[in-house]
Structures are given as C-alpha cells and as structure tokens.
Design a protein around this motif. Sequence first.
Motif, PDB file in Angstrom:
ATOM      1  N   PRO A  72       0.918  -1.214  -0.070  1.00 30.32           N
ATOM      2  CA  PRO A  72       0.101  -0.057  -0.039  1.00 30.32           C
ATOM      3  C   PRO A  72       0.789   1.350  -0.058  1.00 30.32           C
ATOM      4  CG  PRO A  72      -1.085  -1.602   1.655  1.00 30.32           C
ATOM      5  CD  PRO A  72       0.156  -2.120   0.868  1.00 30.32           C
ATOM      6  N   THR A  73       1.937   1.420   0.699  1.00 29.37           N
ATOM      7  CA  THR A  73       2.713   2.621   0.743  1.00 29.37           C
ATOM      8  C   THR A  73       4.031   2.583   0.004  1.00 29.37           C
ATOM      9  OG1 THR A  73       3.753   1.608   2.690  1.00 29.37           O
ATOM     10  CG2 THR A  73       1.728   3.159   3.187  1.00 29.37           C
ATOM     11  N   ARG A  74       4.232   1.637  -1.063  1.00 25.10           N
ATOM     12  CA  ARG A  74       5.281   1.579  -1.743  1.00 25.10           C
ATOM     13  C   ARG A  74       5.892   2.574  -2.278  1.00 25.10           C
ATOM     14  NH1 ARG A  74       7.883  -2.340  -5.456  1.00 25.10           N
ATOM     15  NH2 ARG A  74       8.535  -1.229  -7.234  1.00 25.10           N
ATOM     16  N   LYS A  75       4.797   3.469  -2.838  1.00 28.33           N
ATOM     17  CA  LYS A  75       5.265   4.619  -3.538  1.00 28.33           C
ATOM     18  C   LYS A  75       6.129   5.742  -2.585  1.00 28.33           C
ATOM     19  CE  LYS A  75       3.727   8.357  -6.988  1.00 28.33           C
ATOM     20  NZ  LYS A  75       2.600   8.811  -7.888  1.00 28.33           N
ATOM     21  N   GLN A  76       5.337   5.851  -1.458  1.00 31.07           N
ATOM     22  CA  GLN A  76       5.900   6.705  -0.392  1.00 31.07           C
ATOM     23  C   GLN A  76       7.061   6.517   0.022  1.00 31.07           C
ATOM     24  OE1 GLN A  76       2.775   7.637   2.649  1.00 31.07           O
ATOM     25  NE2 GLN A  76       4.220   8.615   3.698  1.00 31.07           N
ATOM     26  N   ASP A  77       7.113   5.034   0.541  1.00 36.19           N
ATOM     27  CA  ASP A  77       8.405   4.589   1.035  1.00 36.19           C
ATOM     28  C   ASP A  77       9.430   4.533   0.188  1.00 36.19           C
ATOM     29  OD1 ASP A  77       6.773   3.973   3.189  1.00 36.19           O
ATOM     30  OD2 ASP A  77       6.474   1.924   2.769  1.00 36.19           O
ATOM     31  N   LEU A  78       9.317   4.421  -0.909  1.00 33.93           N
ATOM     32  CA  LEU A  78      10.483   4.409  -1.862  1.00 33.93           C
ATOM     33  C   LEU A  78      10.835   5.810  -2.273  1.00 33.93           C
ATOM     34  CD1 LEU A  78       9.594   1.682  -4.586  1.00 33.93           C
ATOM     35  CD2 LEU A  78      11.220   1.442  -2.863  1.00 33.93           C
ATOM     36  N   ALA A  79       9.897   6.876  -2.198  1.00 33.15           N
ATOM     37  CA  ALA A  79      10.278   8.297  -2.488  1.00 33.15           C
ATOM     38  C   ALA A  79      11.153   8.537  -1.107  1.00 33.15           C
ATOM     39  CB  ALA A  79       9.264   9.024  -2.508  1.00 33.15           C
ATOM     40  N   GLU A  80      10.737   8.143  -0.050  1.00 30.83           N
ATOM     41  CA  GLU A  80      11.595   8.682   1.016  1.00 30.83           C
ATOM     42  C   GLU A  80      13.022   7.888   1.323  1.00 30.83           C
ATOM     43  OE1 GLU A  80       9.246   7.912   4.506  1.00 30.83           O
ATOM     44  OE2 GLU A  80       7.534   9.710   4.017  1.00 30.83           O
ATOM     45  N   PRO A 131      15.029   5.037  -1.333  1.00 31.51           N
ATOM     46  CA  PRO A 131      14.972   4.141  -2.567  1.00 31.51           C
ATOM     47  C   PRO A 131      15.184   2.812  -2.284  1.00 31.51           C
ATOM     48  CG  PRO A 131      16.128   5.969  -2.923  1.00 31.51           C
ATOM     49  CD  PRO A 131      15.937   6.174  -1.595  1.00 31.51           C
ATOM     50  N   LYS A 132      15.855   2.529  -1.165  1.00 27.29           N
ATOM     51  CA  LYS A 132      16.159   1.137  -0.649  1.00 27.29           C
ATOM     52  C   LYS A 132      15.122   0.637   0.476  1.00 27.29           C
ATOM     53  CE  LYS A 132      21.128   1.310  -1.526  1.00 27.29           C
ATOM     54  NZ  LYS A 132      22.534   1.277  -0.970  1.00 27.29           N
ATOM     55  N   ALA A 133      14.125   1.206   0.486  1.00 26.25           N
ATOM     56  CA  ALA A 133      12.903   0.660   1.367  1.00 26.25           C
ATOM     57  C   ALA A 133      12.533  -0.729   1.343  1.00 26.25           C
ATOM     58  CB  ALA A 133      11.670   1.747   1.067  1.00 26.25           C
ATOM     59  N   LYS A 134      12.544  -1.430   2.373  1.00 29.35           N
ATOM     60  CA  LYS A 134      12.476  -2.772   2.476  1.00 29.35           C
ATOM     61  C   LYS A 134      10.949  -3.283   2.229  1.00 29.35           C
ATOM     62  CE  LYS A 134      13.269  -6.963   5.209  1.00 29.35           C
ATOM     63  NZ  LYS A 134      13.759  -7.584   6.499  1.00 29.35           N
ATOM     64  N   ASN A 135      10.566  -4.149   1.194  1.00 25.05           N
ATOM     65  CA  ASN A 135       9.380  -4.571   1.067  1.00 25.05           C
ATOM     66  C   ASN A 135       8.593  -5.244   2.263  1.00 25.05           C
ATOM     67  OD1 ASN A 135       6.889  -5.892   0.147  1.00 25.05           O
ATOM     68  ND2 ASN A 135       7.769  -6.443  -1.635  1.00 25.05           N
ATOM     69  N   PRO A 136       7.423  -4.782   2.926  1.00 27.05           N
ATOM     70  CA  PRO A 136       7.158  -5.606   4.158  1.00 27.05           C
ATOM     71  C   PRO A 136       6.168  -6.713   3.685  1.00 27.05           C
ATOM     72  CG  PRO A 136       5.851  -3.615   3.623  1.00 27.05           C
ATOM     73  CD  PRO A 136       6.729  -3.599   2.735  1.00 27.05           C
ATOM     74  N   ALA A 137       5.940  -7.054   2.653  1.00 28.44           N
ATOM     75  CA  ALA A 137       5.263  -8.121   2.127  1.00 28.44           C
ATOM     76  C   ALA A 137       5.635  -9.373   2.442  1.00 28.44           C
ATOM     77  CB  ALA A 137       4.852  -8.191   0.517  1.00 28.44           C
ATOM     78  N   ILE A 138       4.823 -10.632   2.798  1.00 29.48           N
ATOM     79  CA  ILE A 138       5.324 -11.742   3.380  1.00 29.48           C
ATOM     80  C   ILE A 138       5.892 -12.470   2.356  1.00 29.48           C
ATOM     81  CG2 ILE A 138       3.255 -12.974   3.346  1.00 29.48           C
ATOM     82  CD1 ILE A 138       3.679 -14.329   5.745  1.00 29.48           C
ATOM     83  N   HIS A 139       6.843 -13.380   2.539  1.00 23.24           N
ATOM     84  CA  HIS A 139       7.420 -14.200   1.735  1.00 23.24           C
ATOM     85  C   HIS A 139       6.763 -15.669   1.596  1.00 23.24           C
ATOM     86  CE1 HIS A 139      10.959 -11.370   2.200  1.00 23.24           C
ATOM     87  NE2 HIS A 139      11.245 -11.779   0.963  1.00 23.24           N
ATOM     88  N   ARG A 140       6.699 -16.245   0.473  1.00 30.14           N
ATOM     89  CA  ARG A 140       5.721 -17.471   0.364  1.00 30.14           C
ATOM     90  C   ARG A 140       6.775 -18.607  -0.368  1.00 30.14           C
ATOM     91  NH1 ARG A 140       1.932 -17.101   4.116  1.00 30.14           N
ATOM     92  NH2 ARG A 140       0.311 -15.331   3.606  1.00 30.14           N
ATOM     93  N   ARG A 141       6.222 -19.802  -0.191  1.00 31.35           N
ATOM     94  CA  ARG A 141       6.996 -20.880  -0.974  1.00 31.35           C
ATOM     95  C   ARG A 141       6.205 -21.160  -2.125  1.00 31.35           C
ATOM     96  NH1 ARG A 141       8.936 -23.140  -2.752  1.00 31.35           N
ATOM     97  NH2 ARG A 141       8.721 -25.594  -2.183  1.00 31.35           N
ATOM     98  N   VAL A 142       6.477 -21.125  -3.118  1.00 35.09           N
ATOM     99  CA  VAL A 142       5.640 -21.595  -4.590  1.00 35.09           C
ATOM    100  C   VAL A 142       6.585 -22.562  -5.435  1.00 35.09           C
ATOM    101  CG1 VAL A 142       4.770 -20.771  -6.528  1.00 35.09           C
ATOM    102  CG2 VAL A 142       4.647 -19.228  -4.535  1.00 35.09           C
TER     103      VAL A 142
END
Length: 703
Positions: free
Chosen positions: A593-601, A603-614
């Motif tokens: 949800p806040t990707r655009k804002q986080d990357l603006a602040e 550029p190396k902002a960490k993605n908070p989405a959970i990791h899954r096994r596929v």
Amino acid sequence: MDKQINSAETIHTGSLSPASTISLAGLDLSSIPPIVVLSAHLRDDEDRIVKETLRQYNAPLTTDVSRARVFIGKVGTKRRAEFELRCRKLVVEEAVTSKRPASPVKAAVSVHKKRKLTGRTERVSSADHGDSTTEDEGVEDTEDEAHSQQEHVARSSPSHPSPVFENLSNDDVAWVVKLDWLEACVTAGHLAPLGDHLVYKCRVLGRPKSTNTRSIKAIFSAVAKAAPSSKTLLATRPLASHDVLERAKTDAAGPVPKTVFQRKQFGNHASRRFEGRSFAPFTQQAGLTFASQTAHLLQATTSEYEGVDTDFPQPPDWVKKHVKYACQRLTPANGPNEDFLEQLKEIRTARTLIDDEIGVRAYSTIIASIAAYPYKLSHPRELAQLPGCDEKTTVLFVEWKNTGKIQAVEDYKNDEAMKVLRSFYDIWGVGAKTARNFYYNNHWTELDDIIEFGWNDLDRVQQIGVKYYDEFLVPIPRPEVEQIASVVREHAIRLRDDRITVTIVGGYRRGKAASGDVDMIVSHPDLESTAGLVREIVESLEESEWITHTLTMSLTNTNRGQHALPFRSVKGAGAGFDTLDKALVVWQNPEWPTRKQDLAENPKAKNPAIHRRVDIIIAPWRSVGCAVMGWSGGTTFQRDLRRYAKAIKGWKFDSSGIRSRSTGEAVWLEGSDGVKGTPEDAEMAVFEGLELEFIPPEHRVTF
C-alpha cells in the motif's frame, strides 16, 4: 552355528550387520561403559548398521557425550581421535600407561632361554631381571596374550565386569576404538581384547554439560498411568471374543504390573508393527515396547458388550473386501474420527524425528484407513476390522477413549529434545536427519545457534529456510493462492499464448482453507511450447520482482525430450519419483500500500510483504493428467497409487507418465498427443486407464 550373510548390509570390513554376522549367543556388550558412535566417515547405512549391532548385543549406546566413555568409529590415528573428542567439547590428554612389570618367573625363564641361546654361563645379575631383547618381548607378549584370552573368556560372563575397559585409577578415562573391534567381538562371540583396535586412551579433564537431559527415546520411558476402573472401556480381541471375561477376571485379580519401555531388537528392521497377533501396546508397533501392560477394562458392565457386533454400523464395501490401497476409496477431510487421528499424526511425527521409516509408513497406512472410515469409532473391535489396523492399534484407541489422551503423545509434546528437533525440522530444506545432527552432534538448541555457529555450513536453500523461518510457517489462504497462480498464468501467456493452462494442485485442490505452499502444474497443448518454459517463466517473474529467490531449477524433462521417465533397469541407476521440469522459488508480492511513498523517502525501502513458498511444475500435454493426479493426492494416496499400478497393472507410475514394467514402453492413457479437453479431463482418463473409480480431489485427503 548358523551364519547369515547379506552382502547388501556391510561396512568396510564386509560383514558387520545385525543380520549378516555370526550371531553367537555368548556375546553381551552390556558390561562395557556407555558408548558413542563417531559418525564421521560413515555413510548413513553404515551408521545405522553399527548402532543396530550395538543395540542387538545390549551395548549401552548413548548420544550424550557428557557421560560416554567409549567412542567407536572409522578413526585411525591418535590425532584424529583427539580431534573427534575435542569437537565434542571434551578436554582430554593422552593417558600414558606404564608398562606392567614382568613376572619374576617369566623373567627367569626368559633369561634362561637367553643364556642358552648365547652360550653364556655367567651368573645373572639382578640388573638383568626385567631387561630383555625385542625377541624376548615377543615371546612374553605371546604368552601374556594367550593368558589374557583365557582370563577374558572366564571373566566376560554376566557376573563379571568387562576387563577390556578396566580403569584402575580414579581418573575419568575414555577410549577411542576402531570399528573393527566391534566386528571382532561379533565374530568371536565374546568381548575381544582391544589390542591394535585401540586408537587412543585418554584422561578426560573436562566434559560438556549435558544438554540432552532426556534421551530422544526417553519420551516413552515414563510409566503409563492405569485408567480408573470406573471409566475404562472393554478391550476385546477381535478374533477371540470368547475369552474376554476370563482375561478380565485374570487382569482384575492381580495388581497392574509396572510398565517398562524397552527397545526391541529387530536386526536390520526399525520396527515390525504387523508381526504377530499379540494384544500389545502401541509402542511395540513403532520399535518400542512395554515389558508388560494390562489393557484398560470396563469391569462393571461387561454384559452390555454381549452381541455388540450388531450395534456397529454396516462397514463400507472397501472394509468388507479388505481394500488396502488408498487410491481405491474416498477419504474426505474432517471425518468423524479427526480427534483420534490428531493423536496418531503426532505419533507419526515422532517416528519421523527418530528415523523410524517403517513406523512412519505403518502409521501413514493406519491414519489413511481410519480417515476413510465414514462412521464414528465406538469400539476397538470396530477399529480392528479396518485394513492396516490390528489389536496393537486398538490399544491406542482404548487408551485414548478411556483417558482422552495418549500418554506417550503427551510425553512427546513436552519433551525438550523433541521440541528442539521439531523446530529444526520446520526449517525449509532441513530433514529429520539434519535436524538430529544439529541437536545431537552440534549441540544446537535454537535457531540462533545455527546462525551463530553453523551458518557457513548450511547450503543456500537451508540458509533461506532459516532466514524466512517464521514467514514460511504462516499458512497461505485460498484467495492468495489463486492470486499467485493468476500471476504465473499471466506471465506464461505472454511467453506463449492463451492456450496455457495453470492447475493449482496440492492441498488447495484437496479443499484446504490454507496451504503451506503453492503447487501448480503449467501445461500447453503443443509439445514444443513446454520445453524450457519453466526457465522463461522464472526469469520473467524475477524481472517483475515477484520471485526473490530461486531455490531449485530443474530442466530434467526438457533434456529428456519430454518423454516419460524410462523404466529403471536392473543395471541402470534410477531417478526420483518426480522428474518433471520444475522451479521451487520464494515468492513476494512486489506491491504494498505505501510502496510509492516509502520508495520516495528511501529508494532502498524494504518490502514488508510476506514471503511465500511456490512450486511451478511444467508438464507436457500428453502426460498432464498423470502430473495433476500425482500432485493432487495426499502422501499415502500417492504412495498407494504407485503400489496399485505396480501390483495390479504391472506399470510404473509417476507424474511424468506411465511405463510398462515388463517392456519398459510408455503407456499413453491420455493418448500419444494428449486429451482434447482440460488437464482435469486428462486426469479422469488416467483413472479410467488404471481401472480406478474417479475420486474427486477433496476425497484424497490421506495425509
């Protein structure tokens, strides 16, 4: 003496195996100090055979180095022996044994021989006693060895302690011996002298604190509590009901014997759950047994069970016909006996963690059979009629019915060693053997230990499993599974065309509300379109940041021309069950949800989405039905499907296709070009070709 030779079960010397050695009744290793097997340089089968041999002859085998005195393995030098001990946090120094003074009588005889040989007639001075040539030492050693052998045979009876590991000092002493010594003992039928088999004898100056306060086997060592007589259920013999009252009177007349768990000796077998028809407790079916135990009895109202068979519901046809293959019966989720099955699943997990493969298969069969039974179990005789279940299984049921639990399961859940092993086993990429190695050999008790002390020894997959340990344990809800599959299909269509099919299999297809990982079968009607497709899909998804790590990439099927796996000949080396092209990856939604804002602040902002096994599996269209079928059933369903194909049809089944075991030729149940329809239609064609009634995926829940 009978001699049994099994060339398949040998160690480097060629004969050390519980079922392949000269089994002499006189050998008893119970008098030796606690012994540890040094697993370095031992293959898995060698390690197992050594331990089984030690157990067979009652050696006090242990994994706790804080109390071990004897260490046995493929060790050839003192330096290596010292290294092995220090790796186990033992502080040692070599124990230099002073040479035993020569017997005055033997010395006189030796000098007499010496004088006779040299021709000297002068009087022997006192300085000559105890001094001898090398030749004389050889004579003396030979005489001493003969005397020692006679003395040993006389003293190695159960009433005498073993003289082999004598410690005449008050020091803490340890011995490192070669594996050959055990073989020498088995061959001789008694404790053999150490001689050249002794690599290193040392004084132990410091030992590690025991982290294994209870052995992994000690989860079953607690004394089971007898259920109150007022709440017990009659446990009758399914095939011998006429003696129920007599046995009940006998059991009620005497005191309940104290139960003692002991390891059964099975030679090369971990367990023999189906051996015999004795009404034994459940631990016997998993390689552990009571010395004795009284079944729980309903003593007040035995008459109510007269004619009890008429109260049972009419069993389904598969029970009447003793159908043993899970692929021939419906097994829904959340059946009427789910609470009892949860107990059995815990026992199966325990069997997995202690490396009892036979026990795991036995419990899997029992669980699948009970899960398919459509009625609530009410009596042990009702349970015993199910394929794979017998009186031993009913004892489990009786204990659970009487007390609401199974004591051994409670012990397993509360055991500290088992808790650690379970946590390690939950690391993706770590199996039961590796988990045991972490705990028993490396003495790690938590994930932080692995990170701190063993990170560089982990392979890349295990490192990723540790890194995302908590995230991988979070279940994936069905909507998220569907969203992941839709993204994969979208990228596959871009790479090929809209005839691409993506079939979600695994637990999702069986109807689970949440899955541990996502499994999908990708296919296309044109054979050339599936060749190399998995690599292209992964590259596309990585570029779009959906895939963060590729754990495994396999193009085995593409390299084989997308033909069914050839039937393994006697001379050829076999391949695994599933040889389709596949990629096992770590998945993460690149949008938040806040990707655009986080990357603006940042550029190396960490993605908070959970990791899954596929898991992305590619199947050619002509065998997509086999792939969907092979990846949609529970573990026991898949196992029994292969067993059925072998026993009934003479075929070899796997998800890449079917081959005849007699000719090795491919059997195209879906047609040489595949079914004109969907992958689900192709799966139905496979059922029909196998002469099996179609079982919907939601009824293949065999666990």
